[in-house]
Motif scaffolding. Structure first.
Motif, PDB file in Angstrom:
ATOM      1  N   PHE A 115       0.838  -1.201   0.000  1.00 21.65           N
ATOM      2  CA  PHE A 115       0.000   0.000   0.000  1.00 21.65           C
ATOM      3  C   PHE A 115       0.873   1.251   0.000  1.00 21.65           C
ATOM      4  CE2 PHE A 115      -2.251  -3.381   2.245  1.00 21.65           C
ATOM      5  CZ  PHE A 115      -3.486  -3.381   1.609  1.00 21.65           C
ATOM      6  N   ASN A 116       0.510   2.209  -0.826  1.00 23.80           N
ATOM      7  CA  ASN A 116       1.204   3.489  -0.864  1.00 23.80           C
ATOM      8  C   ASN A 116       0.727   4.344   0.305  1.00 23.80           C
ATOM      9  OD1 ASN A 116       2.622   5.784  -1.493  1.00 23.80           O
ATOM     10  ND2 ASN A 116       1.421   6.286  -3.318  1.00 23.80           N
ATOM     11  N   THR A 117       1.598   4.582   1.281  1.00 25.97           N
ATOM     12  CA  THR A 117       1.198   5.356   2.459  1.00 25.97           C
ATOM     13  C   THR A 117       0.950   6.824   2.134  1.00 25.97           C
ATOM     14  OG1 THR A 117       3.533   5.707   3.057  1.00 25.97           O
ATOM     15  CG2 THR A 117       2.406   3.803   4.039  1.00 25.97           C
ATOM     16  N   LEU A 118       1.318   7.241   0.928  1.00 27.48           N
ATOM     17  CA  LEU A 118       1.016   8.609   0.491  1.00 27.48           C
ATOM     18  C   LEU A 118      -0.309   8.686  -0.264  1.00 27.48           C
ATOM     19  CD1 LEU A 118       4.527   9.688  -0.870  1.00 27.48           C
ATOM     20  CD2 LEU A 118       3.547  10.153   1.391  1.00 27.48           C
ATOM     21  N   GLY A 119      -0.904   7.524  -0.520  1.00 30.45           N
ATOM     22  CA  GLY A 119      -2.131   7.477  -1.317  1.00 30.45           C
ATOM     23  C   GLY A 119      -3.371   7.276  -0.486  1.00 30.45           C
ATOM     24  N   ASP A 120      -4.384   6.706  -1.122  1.00 27.73           N
ATOM     25  CA  ASP A 120      -5.636   6.477  -0.421  1.00 27.73           C
ATOM     26  C   ASP A 120      -6.124   5.053  -0.679  1.00 27.73           C
ATOM     27  OD1 ASP A 120      -7.763   6.519  -2.754  1.00 27.73           O
ATOM     28  OD2 ASP A 120      -6.456   8.243  -3.097  1.00 27.73           O
ATOM     29  N   VAL A 121      -6.988   4.605   0.209  1.00 25.11           N
ATOM     30  CA  VAL A 121      -7.621   3.295   0.105  1.00 25.11           C
ATOM     31  C   VAL A 121      -9.106   3.488   0.353  1.00 25.11           C
ATOM     32  CG1 VAL A 121      -7.826   1.000   1.137  1.00 25.11           C
ATOM     33  CG2 VAL A 121      -5.576   1.999   0.802  1.00 25.11           C
ATOM     34  N   GLU A 122      -9.914   3.043  -0.597  1.00 28.43           N
ATOM     35  CA  GLU A 122     -11.374   3.157  -0.482  1.00 28.43           C
ATOM     36  C   GLU A 122     -11.802   4.592  -0.189  1.00 28.43           C
ATOM     37  OE1 GLU A 122     -12.577   0.291   2.387  1.00 28.43           O
ATOM     38  OE2 GLU A 122     -12.170  -1.435   1.086  1.00 28.43           O
ATOM     39  N   GLY A 123     -11.151   5.538  -0.866  1.00 30.37           N
ATOM     40  CA  GLY A 123     -11.552   6.937  -0.758  1.00 30.37           C
ATOM     41  C   GLY A 123     -11.032   7.675   0.457  1.00 30.37           C
ATOM     42  N   ARG A 124     -10.204   7.023   1.271  1.00 31.50           N
ATOM     43  CA  ARG A 124      -9.644   7.676   2.461  1.00 31.50           C
ATOM     44  C   ARG A 124      -8.122   7.659   2.380  1.00 31.50           C
ATOM     45  NH1 ARG A 124     -12.158   4.902   7.651  1.00 31.50           N
ATOM     46  NH2 ARG A 124     -11.311   3.071   6.577  1.00 31.50           N
ATOM     47  N   GLN A 125      -7.513   8.749   2.808  1.00 30.96           N
ATOM     48  CA  GLN A 125      -6.066   8.806   2.848  1.00 30.96           C
ATOM     49  C   GLN A 125      -5.523   7.749   3.806  1.00 30.96           C
ATOM     50  OE1 GLN A 125      -3.701  11.158   1.257  1.00 30.96           O
ATOM     51  NE2 GLN A 125      -5.479  11.088  -0.088  1.00 30.96           N
ATOM     52  N   VAL A 126      -4.510   7.018   3.375  1.00 34.39           N
ATOM     53  CA  VAL A 126      -3.901   6.015   4.256  1.00 34.39           C
ATOM     54  C   VAL A 126      -3.368   6.679   5.519  1.00 34.39           C
ATOM     55  CG1 VAL A 126      -2.032   4.335   4.490  1.00 34.39           C
ATOM     56  CG2 VAL A 126      -3.340   4.450   2.361  1.00 34.39           C
ATOM     57  N   VAL A 127      -2.705   7.821   5.341  1.00 30.21           N
ATOM     58  CA  VAL A 127      -2.259   8.631   6.486  1.00 30.21           C
ATOM     59  C   VAL A 127      -2.962   9.975   6.374  1.00 30.21           C
ATOM     60  CG1 VAL A 127      -0.295   9.653   7.690  1.00 30.21           C
ATOM     61  CG2 VAL A 127      -0.022   7.460   6.511  1.00 30.21           C
ATOM     62  N   ASP A 128      -4.005  10.145   7.157  1.00 30.45           N
ATOM     63  CA  ASP A 128      -4.836  11.343   7.067  1.00 30.45           C
ATOM     64  C   ASP A 128      -4.411  12.355   8.125  1.00 30.45           C
ATOM     65  OD1 ASP A 128      -7.074  12.896   6.105  1.00 30.45           O
ATOM     66  OD2 ASP A 128      -8.084  12.376   7.979  1.00 30.45           O
ATOM     67  N   VAL A 129      -4.089  13.557   7.703  1.00 33.49           N
ATOM     68  CA  VAL A 129      -3.626  14.608   8.602  1.00 33.49           C
ATOM     69  C   VAL A 129      -4.646  15.737   8.618  1.00 33.49           C
ATOM     70  CG1 VAL A 129      -1.805  16.283   9.083  1.00 33.49           C
ATOM     71  CG2 VAL A 129      -1.219  14.035   8.127  1.00 33.49           C
ATOM     72  N   GLN A 130      -5.093  16.088   9.819  1.00 37.88           N
ATOM     73  CA  GLN A 130      -6.028  17.201  10.001  1.00 37.88           C
ATOM     74  C   GLN A 130      -5.444  18.163  11.029  1.00 37.88           C
ATOM     75  OE1 GLN A 130      -8.844  17.516   8.206  1.00 37.88           O
ATOM     76  NE2 GLN A 130      -8.480  15.560   7.167  1.00 37.88           N
ATOM     77  N   GLY A 131      -5.795  19.448  10.890  1.00 35.36           N
ATOM     78  CA  GLY A 131      -5.373  20.440  11.880  1.00 35.36           C
ATOM     79  C   GLY A 131      -3.994  21.013  11.646  1.00 35.36           C
ATOM     80  N   ALA A 132      -3.390  20.731  10.483  1.00 41.29           N
ATOM     81  CA  ALA A 132      -2.072  21.281  10.158  1.00 41.29           C
ATOM     82  C   ALA A 132      -1.941  21.344   8.639  1.00 41.29           C
ATOM     83  CB  ALA A 132      -0.954  20.420  10.749  1.00 41.29           C
ATOM     84  N   PRO A 133      -1.152  22.288   8.120  1.00 44.84           N
ATOM     85  CA  PRO A 133      -0.951  22.362   6.663  1.00 44.84           C
ATOM     86  C   PRO A 133      -0.289  21.082   6.150  1.00 44.84           C
ATOM     87  CG  PRO A 133      -0.153  24.353   7.765  1.00 44.84           C
ATOM     88  CD  PRO A 133      -0.433  23.358   8.840  1.00 44.84           C
ATOM     89  N   VAL A 134      -0.785  20.579   5.026  1.00 44.30           N
ATOM     90  CA  VAL A 134      -0.233  19.366   4.423  1.00 44.30           C
ATOM     91  C   VAL A 134       0.434  19.729   3.112  1.00 44.30           C
ATOM     92  CG1 VAL A 134      -0.768  17.098   3.467  1.00 44.30           C
ATOM     93  CG2 VAL A 134      -1.945  17.883   5.523  1.00 44.30           C
ATOM     94  N   ASP A 135       1.709  19.378   2.998  1.00 43.98           N
ATOM     95  CA  ASP A 135       2.460  19.668   1.783  1.00 43.98           C
ATOM     96  C   ASP A 135       2.125  18.627   0.722  1.00 43.98           C
ATOM     97  OD1 ASP A 135       4.715  21.385   0.709  1.00 43.98           O
ATOM     98  OD2 ASP A 135       5.510  19.384   0.314  1.00 43.98           O
ATOM     99  N   PRO A 136       2.011  19.020  -0.549  1.00 46.68           N
ATOM    100  CA  PRO A 136       1.724  18.050  -1.605  1.00 46.68           C
ATOM    101  C   PRO A 136       2.812  16.973  -1.677  1.00 46.68           C
ATOM    102  CG  PRO A 136       1.426  20.292  -2.404  1.00 46.68           C
ATOM    103  CD  PRO A 136       2.077  20.402  -1.063  1.00 46.68           C
ATOM    104  N   THR A 137       2.398  15.750  -1.956  1.00 46.47           N
ATOM    105  CA  THR A 137       3.340  14.639  -2.076  1.00 46.47           C
ATOM    106  C   THR A 137       3.220  14.031  -3.469  1.00 46.47           C
ATOM    107  OG1 THR A 137       1.732  13.043  -1.217  1.00 46.47           O
ATOM    108  CG2 THR A 137       3.188  14.113   0.385  1.00 46.47           C
ATOM    109  N   SER A 138       4.209  13.236  -3.846  1.00 46.47           N
ATOM    110  CA  SER A 138       4.165  12.548  -5.132  1.00 46.47           C
ATOM    111  C   SER A 138       4.929  11.243  -5.010  1.00 46.47           C
ATOM    112  CB  SER A 138       4.769  13.421  -6.242  1.00 46.47           C
ATOM    113  OG  SER A 138       6.137  13.690  -5.978  1.00 46.47           O
ATOM    114  N   GLY A 139       4.754  10.383  -6.004  1.00 45.79           N
ATOM    115  CA  GLY A 139       5.454   9.105  -5.971  1.00 45.79           C
ATOM    116  C   GLY A 139       4.878   8.166  -4.927  1.00 45.79           C
ATOM    117  N   ASN A 140       5.712   7.231  -4.490  1.00 49.16           N
ATOM    118  CA  ASN A 140       5.257   6.184  -3.576  1.00 49.16           C
ATOM    119  C   ASN A 140       6.186   6.009  -2.383  1.00 49.16           C
ATOM    120  OD1 ASN A 140       4.123   5.516  -6.310  1.00 49.16           O
ATOM    121  ND2 ASN A 140       3.170   3.868  -5.155  1.00 49.16           N
TER     122      ASN A 140
END
Length: 344
Positions: A41-66
């Motif tokens: 599983f790509n920890t930077l991606g999503d599974v079933e429409g949810r981010q694998v690692v979901d961050v709330q309450g702080a700015p999230v920098d764009p990611t790419s790759g795996n």
């Protein structure tokens, strides 16, 4: 007529062992399980429409790759033919079933233990990343023992501000604050409950394993301070080996730039809150899964390096890591075209 009967009997005699072998081979279960490449599983991606690692309450920098975490599949209940077929495939290995499912331990209990290990790895991964990024943490109570001295005074969820006059920011701070105190010592504790700060006093009891030392009878845990909330959204995964990749994904999201340089990186390894990377099982199967998914680089716990370099799939670069810091620096080096520690 007699000659025909003899031919039929000869044919039956020749086929009977084959028929018996077929029945036995398909009906008899072997005391082995097959280990092989599992889902990745790509920890930077999503599974079933949810981010694998979901961050709330702080700015999230764009990611790419795996930054892929890897798993090992376990196939149980094999008959002789299935076991032989998987072994001959070359991507699987057979191990005694008792190594995976200890005798006398119910299957659901083993699964529950693996799921708890996975939950602990998520907690450790979050803390390791927050410590690396120097994010502030807070200490709250996860358990208040029913037979401990803090029962009735402290509550699950209380946030500890100071213990015995010493500010606490980590679980270890709580331990240090009461270390050396004698049983019977009245310890003042400043806590925050339901948003309000208050001071309580707990009379230390005697440690069950050392009656000369006092203890509170609580289990503290660290968590992010302030509005930051981290949720890991992978279900039906067991074991502690995703910790390293979860930490890297969280660091990537909370810091500028693409940690992996936009490339396909996979890996494995346990992690503790201080960022130490530990060994895992099934490294050869995880490397196969990673390479088949497209990974070019694989992060290997230092203690798994000897095994990994002997079974590495062609075209997969192995990077040796022993701490979260060395893992981050290695990824930065790869992005910059520099050399990294290897298993070679």
């Amino acid at each position: 007529m007699g000659r025909v009967n003899r031919r039929i009997l000869t044919l039956i005699a020749a086929l009977l062992p084959i028929l018996v072998l077929g029945v036995v081979g398909s009906a008899v279960e072997v005391p082995f399980v097959a280990l092989g490449p599992g889902p990745t599983f790509n920890t930077l991606g999503d599974v079933e429409g949810r981010q694998v690692v979901d961050v709330q309450g702080a700015p999230v920098d764009p990611t790419s790759g795996n930054l892929n975490m890897t798993t090992v599949s376990v196939r149980d209940g094999l008959n002789i033919f299935e076991a032989f077929g998987l072994w001959a495939d070359g991507r699987y290995g057979l191990v005694p079933r008792a190594e995976v499912y200890p005798p006398g331990v119910p299957r659901d209990q083993v699964d529950k233990s693996n799921q708890q290990d996975f939950k602990d790895s998520e907690d450790n991964a979050e803390l390791a990343a927050l410590h690396y990024l120097k994010y502030p943490t807070r200490v709250r109570l996860r358990v208040v023992a029913d037979d401990g001295p803090a029962k009735g005074v402290l509550q699950v969820g209380d946030e500890l501000v100071s213990v015995a006059g010493k500010p606490v920011a980590t679980s270890q701070d709580v331990i240090e604050a009461v270390r050396g105190a004698q049983p019977g010592t009245a310890v003042p504790i400043v806590l925050r409950r339901n948003g309000a700060e208050q001071t309580v006093t707990v009379k230390l009891g005697a440690r069950p394993d050392d009656s000369a030392k006092g203890y509170l009878g609580v289990t503290p845990e660290e968590a992010a301070q302030g509005p930051l909330q981290v949720t890991f959204n992978l279900a039906d995964i067991g074991g502690p080996s995703a910790g390293l990749m979860f930490s890297l994904a969280l660091i990537d999201k909370l810091s500028s730039g693409a940690l992996n340089g936009g490339k396909f990186v996979a890996g494995t390894g346990t992690i503790d809150p201080q960022g130490k990377v530990g060994p895992i099982g099934g490294i050869q199967y995880k490397m196969i899964a990673a390479r088949e998914a497209g990974a070019e680089t694989f992060l290997v716990p230092a203690d798994n390096c000897n095994e990994a370099k002997q079974r590495s799939p062609e075209g997969l670069r192995l990077v040796r890591v022993d701490t979260l810091t060395t893992a981050v620096r290695s990824l930065e080096a790869i992005t910059a075209g520099q050399s990294t520690p290897t298993c070679g």
